[in-house]
Design an enzyme around this catalytic site. Structure first.
Site, mmCIF file in Angstrom:
data_model
loop_
_atom_site.group_PDB
_atom_site.id
_atom_site.type_symbol
_atom_site.label_atom_id
_atom_site.label_comp_id
_atom_site.label_asym_id
_atom_site.label_seq_id
_atom_site.Cartn_x
_atom_site.Cartn_y
_atom_site.Cartn_z
ATOM 1 N N CYS A 2 0.852 -1.183 0.000
ATOM 2 C CA CYS A 2 0.000 0.000 0.000
ATOM 3 C C CYS A 2 0.894 1.241 0.000
ATOM 4 O O CYS A 2 1.889 1.306 0.705
ATOM 5 C CB CYS A 2 -0.946 0.100 1.189
ATOM 6 S SG CYS A 2 -2.125 -1.231 1.279
ATOM 7 N N ARG A 27 4.004 -0.425 -4.767
ATOM 8 C CA ARG A 27 3.717 -0.930 -3.413
ATOM 9 C C ARG A 27 2.400 -1.682 -3.321
ATOM 10 O O ARG A 27 2.056 -2.244 -2.281
ATOM 11 C CB ARG A 27 3.696 0.232 -2.413
ATOM 12 C CG ARG A 27 4.993 1.000 -2.326
ATOM 13 C CD ARG A 27 4.857 2.167 -1.383
ATOM 14 N NE ARG A 27 4.625 1.730 -0.027
ATOM 15 C CZ ARG A 27 5.573 1.451 0.852
ATOM 16 N NH1 ARG A 27 6.830 1.600 0.511
ATOM 17 N NH2 ARG A 27 5.279 1.058 2.056
ATOM 18 N N TRP A 75 -2.714 -2.810 -1.647
ATOM 19 C CA TRP A 75 -2.407 -4.243 -1.738
ATOM 20 C C TRP A 75 -3.258 -4.858 -0.624
ATOM 21 O O TRP A 75 -2.993 -4.659 0.563
ATOM 22 C CB TRP A 75 -0.919 -4.490 -1.488
ATOM 23 C CG TRP A 75 -0.506 -5.900 -1.738
ATOM 24 C CD1 TRP A 75 -0.103 -6.438 -2.925
ATOM 25 C CD2 TRP A 75 -0.452 -6.961 -0.780
ATOM 26 N NE1 TRP A 75 0.196 -7.767 -2.770
ATOM 27 C CE2 TRP A 75 -0.006 -8.115 -1.465
ATOM 28 C CE3 TRP A 75 -0.741 -7.072 0.582
ATOM 29 C CZ2 TRP A 75 0.163 -9.358 -0.830
ATOM 30 C CZ3 TRP A 75 -0.572 -8.301 1.212
ATOM 31 C CH2 TRP A 75 -0.124 -9.414 0.508
ATOM 32 N N ASN A 101 -1.681 2.509 5.547
ATOM 33 C CA ASN A 101 -0.812 1.399 5.126
ATOM 34 C C ASN A 101 -0.426 0.655 6.395
ATOM 35 O O ASN A 101 0.114 1.253 7.322
ATOM 36 C CB ASN A 101 0.421 1.974 4.405
ATOM 37 C CG ASN A 101 1.568 0.976 4.273
ATOM 38 O OD1 ASN A 101 2.719 1.341 4.303
ATOM 39 N ND2 ASN A 101 1.257 -0.278 4.118
ATOM 40 N N GLY A 102 -0.748 -0.640 6.440
ATOM 41 C CA GLY A 102 -0.420 -1.426 7.629
ATOM 42 C C GLY A 102 -1.565 -2.357 7.966
ATOM 43 O O GLY A 102 -2.437 -2.611 7.130
ATOM 44 N N GLU A 492 17.684 -17.998 -6.910
ATOM 45 C CA GLU A 492 17.279 -16.682 -7.390
ATOM 46 C C GLU A 492 16.734 -16.763 -8.820
ATOM 47 O O GLU A 492 15.739 -16.109 -9.147
ATOM 48 C CB GLU A 492 18.482 -15.726 -7.286
ATOM 49 C CG GLU A 492 18.257 -14.319 -7.793
ATOM 50 C CD GLU A 492 17.151 -13.550 -7.081
ATOM 51 O OE1 GLU A 492 16.595 -14.025 -6.083
ATOM 52 O OE2 GLU A 492 16.818 -12.452 -7.574
ATOM 53 N N LYS A 496 12.993 -15.562 -9.781
ATOM 54 C CA LYS A 496 12.742 -14.527 -10.813
ATOM 55 C C LYS A 496 11.743 -15.057 -11.837
ATOM 56 O O LYS A 496 10.805 -14.362 -12.207
ATOM 57 C CB LYS A 496 14.026 -14.132 -11.555
ATOM 58 C CG LYS A 496 14.993 -13.244 -10.849
ATOM 59 C CD LYS A 496 14.548 -11.823 -10.633
ATOM 60 C CE LYS A 496 13.818 -11.667 -9.335
ATOM 61 N NZ LYS A 496 14.527 -11.449 -8.149
ATOM 62 N N GLU A 499 8.087 -15.542 -10.318
ATOM 63 C CA GLU A 499 7.328 -14.370 -9.865
ATOM 64 C C GLU A 499 6.841 -13.483 -10.998
ATOM 65 O O GLU A 499 5.819 -12.822 -10.870
ATOM 66 C CB GLU A 499 8.112 -13.550 -8.833
ATOM 67 C CG GLU A 499 9.283 -12.789 -9.368
ATOM 68 C CD GLU A 499 10.007 -11.986 -8.297
ATOM 69 O OE1 GLU A 499 9.355 -11.451 -7.395
ATOM 70 O OE2 GLU A 499 11.250 -11.910 -8.377
ATOM 71 N N HIS A 515 18.296 -37.095 -4.820
ATOM 72 C CA HIS A 515 17.603 -37.445 -3.578
ATOM 73 C C HIS A 515 16.093 -37.214 -3.709
ATOM 74 O O HIS A 515 15.394 -37.087 -2.710
ATOM 75 C CB HIS A 515 18.193 -36.652 -2.419
ATOM 76 C CG HIS A 515 19.646 -36.944 -2.214
ATOM 77 N ND1 HIS A 515 20.104 -38.133 -1.690
ATOM 78 C CD2 HIS A 515 20.755 -36.230 -2.524
ATOM 79 C CE1 HIS A 515 21.429 -38.127 -1.667
ATOM 80 N NE2 HIS A 515 21.843 -36.978 -2.175
ATOM 81 N N LYS A 614 6.056 -4.497 -3.892
ATOM 82 C CA LYS A 614 7.508 -4.360 -3.729
ATOM 83 C C LYS A 614 7.932 -4.374 -2.264
ATOM 84 O O LYS A 614 8.921 -4.979 -1.911
ATOM 85 C CB LYS A 614 7.939 -3.047 -4.384
ATOM 86 C CG LYS A 614 9.410 -2.789 -4.319
ATOM 87 C CD LYS A 614 10.074 -3.181 -5.617
ATOM 88 C CE LYS A 614 11.563 -3.165 -5.532
ATOM 89 N NZ LYS A 614 12.155 -4.409 -6.017
#
Ligand code: F6R
Length: 619
Positions: A2, A27, A75, A101-102, A492, A496, A499, A515, A614
């Protein structure tokens, strides 16, 4: 998660707020809204489901006049992303509007208390409860908005950054924070009159002023159109506003001709890394100077252990640092998922150094993890990119990445910036612990300073990735494998790809395949090997053979000129030779480009992938 923005001054608030929302859209982007006290004294709230552009379309024929307003890009946490749940929220009388925001953790208790007093919420959000509660406080205490916000927040458990405006008092705005970021820009309009621009970070502000106040946790600020600012704490202690200068180049917030921020940020890496090492690596004498370590020499010298807390991509860079620091400094390094660490009552000693790695400096779990470590007496060190963010302010010392704002949701230049910063940290610790000879230090630094040029080479010599990515879009799953320093790169690479392209991908240490995961291999499964001519090169070749004999399709990242891996791979991408420990700084680049171009080929929204944001300011 947010983004909030606010304006009070003598200019039209709408264009400033809207631009601010676009800057903060990284955000959260599932709905957006704006509240303005119009020139006729009305308090108008406009909202839309979806992106900021949808909000802009919604307000086309509406009254967008007014010189005070607040706005929000969401968000979703509580309540699905729809117009009702979008912010800003009105109070019962519709005199107040608030953005948040929170997370208000005790919102259900507050909501039932409000209902008993005839204050009813229409949305499913935790936020609406807050604005109703503020008005409820105004009603029963007959007090100012500033006081009512303080009284209401005393009843709140959770995290918040809020901005509130009042139709009856259009010359003021009240903002507050606890656990979520809030920056107040202190500026002057073209007419020379005072103005305040408020943001979740400095990006909506820098165009108007370089002077900012970072609000601290549990502080409430009263901003007045005349330029007056009062700050008090929840417990009623008056604070003196501390104005600081920031310097963000406005061009860094634009795409600069690239189709996406992510591509721009991938290509920025050679220069970003140069900025990161500037003043820290002495290119002439091949030495390292990290003031955070120099100023706390004894802490690092006597450290019993290093614990690194991080999430996501930052966790991957921390894992590379574990290999490097243990090898160089002979000190145990533990790498923890911040979200696990904070809830499992970990053993932390006062002689431990706990390092938080975070691009945003706001990740809620990482922040909570270091707060826990602090309560156990550890020394806290922050490695962050966003200047003035919460983690650097909560740590005893630290190092900024200085790679410039990262706006694409998928982290790229922050990853390489973190890796190189952690390596400079390792070299600095090795110096104070005397676990490195001068010759070795000069040798390592000598190669580290070549990395930006080698990154440039890598980006220039892998021009076939876009065409290769087209062929790759059929894949439903894929596997990334590496060993040693390149195992975290495999993780990584997989992160990438998944996502931004939504292709299922997993990263493993190459030897772990047999394994279990090797059962997944068939002719449809693309397998990416990070196979430089270093480390366990021969062993990785054996791992490639194991996949090849099961008909897996093999794509390898190899050292320039390598033919051995080339002969057993379906496709190779080359990187220049470097030391084993520095390979991740190069081997990750083709993987970033690959995920970018696969996502583009699949028509994904690269900079704003679904469900992500983000800055993860909720746990
Ligand atoms: C992935 C990504 C995330 C972040 C994670 C931690 O591309 O960006 O996995 O790395 O959310 O964020 P920071 O580094 O801001 O703490």
């Amino acid at each position: 998660m947010c983004g909030i923005v606010g304006y009070i001054g003598d200019r039209k608030a709408y264009p400033i707020l809207m631009k601010g929302l676009y800057r903060l859209e990284y955000r959260g982007y599932d709905s957006a809204g704006i509240a303005l006290v119009n020139d006729n004294g009305n308090l108008s709230v406009y909202k839309a489901k979806g992106k900021v552009s949808a909000l802009e379309a919604t307000v086309q024929d509406k009254d967008i006049s007014g010189t005070v307003g607040i706005a929000h890009t969401r968000w979703a946490t509580h309540g699905e992303p729809n117009v009702v749940n979008a912010h800003p929220h009105y109070s019962k009388s519709r005199n107040l509007a608030l953005v948040h925001n929170g997370i208000i953790e005790n919102f259900k208790i507050l909501r039932s208390q409000l209902e008993k007093n005839d204050f009813h919420c229409i949305s499913e959000t935790d936020t609406e409860v807050l604005v109703q509660f503020i008005e409820y406080m105004q009603d029963i205490h007959k007090c100012s908005l500033f006081k009512a916000v303080q009284l209401a927040l005393k009843n709140v458990t959770g995290a918040y950054a809020i901005a509130v405006i009042d139709k009856q008092n259009p010359d003021q705005m009240v903002v507050a924070r606890k656990g979520s970021p809030l920056v107040i820009g202190v500026g002057k309009s073209e007419n020379g009159n005072p103005e305040f621009i408020v943001g979740s970070d400095a990006t909506p502000i820098v165009e108007f002023t370089q002077e900012v106040i970072y609000l601290n946790d549990e502080e409430i600020a009263y901003l007045d159109r005349s330029g007056k600012i009062d700050i008090i704490t929840l417990s009623n202690v008056k604070q003196t506003p501390q104005v600081q200068q920031i310097s963000i180049d406005i061009n860094e917030l634009e795409k600069g001709g690239y189709p996406h921020f992510m591509l721009k940020e991938i290509y920025e890496q050679p220069d970003a890394i140069l900025n990161c090492i500037r003043g820290r690596l002495d290119t002439e004498n091949k030495d390292v100077f990290l003031s955070g370590v120099i100023d706390n020499k004894n802490v690092f010298k006597n450290a019993r252990r290093i614990i690194i807390c991080a999430c996501g991509t930052s966790w991957h860079s921390a894992l590379i640092a574990k290999y490097f620091i243990e090898e160089l400094c002979k000190i145990p390094v533990e790498v923890e998922y911040a979200s696990e660490f904070r809830y499992r009552n970990p053993v932390v000693f006062p002689e431990d150094v706990v390092i938080a790695v975070s691009q945003s400096g706001e990740t809620a779990d990482t922040l909570a993890a270091i707060q826990l470590a602090k309560s156990k007496g550890a020394f806290l060190y922050g490695i962050c990119n966003v200047i003035g963010s919460s983690i650097p302010r909560a740590t005893d010392s630290g190092t900024y990445l200085h790679v410039g704002p990262e706006i694409g949701v998928a982290s790229t230049k922050a990853f390489t910036g973190q890796v190189i910063t952690l390596m400079m940290l390792g070299l600095s610790i090795a110096k104070v612990k005397k676990t490195i000879t001068d010759e070795k230090l000069h040798f390592l630094v000598g190669e580290l300073i070549n990395i930006p040029d080698k990154m440039r080479w890598t980006l220039e010599h892998n021009k076939s990735i876009p065409e290769f990515a087209q062929m790759f879009t059929y894949a439903r799953n894929c596997i990334f494998l590496g060993r040693g320093y390149n195992y975290p790169v495999a993780l990584e690479g997989a992160l990438k790809l998944k996502e931004i392209s939504y292709i299922h991908a997993e990263g493993y240490p190459a030897a772990e395949m047999k394994h279990g995961p090797i059962a997944l291999i068939d002719e449809e499964m693309p397998v990416f090997f990070i196979a430089p001519k270093h480390g366990m090169y021969d062993k990785v070749i054996s791992n490639i053979q194991e996949i090849k004999s099961r008909n897996g399709r093999i794509v390898s990242i190899v050292t320039e000129g390598d033919t051995v891996v080339g002969n057993i791979s379906d496709r190779i991408f080359s990187i220049p030779d470097t030391l084993d420990c520095f390979v991740p700084l190069l081997s990750v680049l083709p993987l970033q480009l690959l995920s970018y171009y696969v996502a583009c080929a699949k028509g994904r929204n690269v900079d704003q992938p679904r469900n992500l944001a983000k800055s993860v300011t909720v746990e």
